[in-house]
Design a protein around this motif. Structure first.
Motif, PDB file in Angstrom:
ATOM      1  N   GLU A   8      62.168  71.016  64.742  1.00  0.00           N
ATOM      2  CA  GLU A   8      62.539  72.408  64.476  1.00  0.00           C
ATOM      3  C   GLU A   8      62.251  73.337  65.656  1.00  0.00           C
ATOM      4  O   GLU A   8      62.653  74.498  65.643  1.00  0.00           O
ATOM      5  CB  GLU A   8      61.806  72.915  63.229  1.00  0.00           C
ATOM      6  CG  GLU A   8      62.182  72.155  61.966  1.00  0.00           C
ATOM      7  CD  GLU A   8      63.674  72.170  61.674  1.00  0.00           C
ATOM      8  OE1 GLU A   8      64.303  73.234  61.843  1.00  0.00           O
ATOM      9  OE2 GLU A   8      64.218  71.127  61.287  1.00  0.00           O
ATOM     10  N   VAL A  10      62.575  75.175  69.214  1.00  0.00           N
ATOM     11  CA  VAL A  10      63.753  75.625  69.955  1.00  0.00           C
ATOM     12  C   VAL A  10      63.876  74.815  71.245  1.00  0.00           C
ATOM     13  O   VAL A  10      62.957  74.743  72.047  1.00  0.00           O
ATOM     14  CB  VAL A  10      63.663  77.128  70.273  1.00  0.00           C
ATOM     15  CG1 VAL A  10      64.832  77.561  71.134  1.00  0.00           C
ATOM     16  CG2 VAL A  10      63.610  77.934  68.987  1.00  0.00           C
ATOM     17  N   SER A  20      67.743  73.958  67.821  1.00  0.00           N
ATOM     18  CA  SER A  20      66.492  73.204  67.758  1.00  0.00           C
ATOM     19  C   SER A  20      66.725  71.826  68.368  1.00  0.00           C
ATOM     20  O   SER A  20      67.866  71.403  68.563  1.00  0.00           O
ATOM     21  CB  SER A  20      66.042  73.050  66.301  1.00  0.00           C
ATOM     22  OG  SER A  20      66.935  72.193  65.611  1.00  0.00           O
TER      23      SER A  20
END
Length: 67
Positions: A8, A10, A20
C-alpha cells in the motif's frame, strides 16, 4: 520485495496521480501477460512511445516482466 513488504506504500507520484507498489505491480503484470499473449519473448526488442507518466513506468516494467 517492496511489493511484499509494503503493497500500500506509494511507489509513484505524477501530478495528481499516485500508485502504490501493489497497484503498480498489478498493472505491470496485466500488461506483461498481454504482451506475452501477443508473442513477446525474452530478449525481443519492444518499443514504447508514451509521454512521461505512470503509464510509461507501467509499460517499462511490463516489458521487463514479459521477457
Amino acid at each position: 520485495a517492496q511489493v511484499r513488504r509494503a503493497p500500500e506504500a506509494v511507489a509513484l507520484v505524477h501530478e495528481n496521480e499516485r500508485l502504490s507498489y501493489g497497484e503498480l505491480n498489478a498493472r505491470a503484470n496485466r500488461l506483461a501477460h498481454h504482451l506475452i499473449a501477443l508473442g513477446v519473448r525474452p530478449d525481443q526488442p519492444v518499443a514504447i512511445c508514451v509521454e512521461r507518466s505512470p503509464a510509461m513506468v507501467v509499460g517499462l516494467l511490463a516489458i521487463l516482466k514479459a521477457g
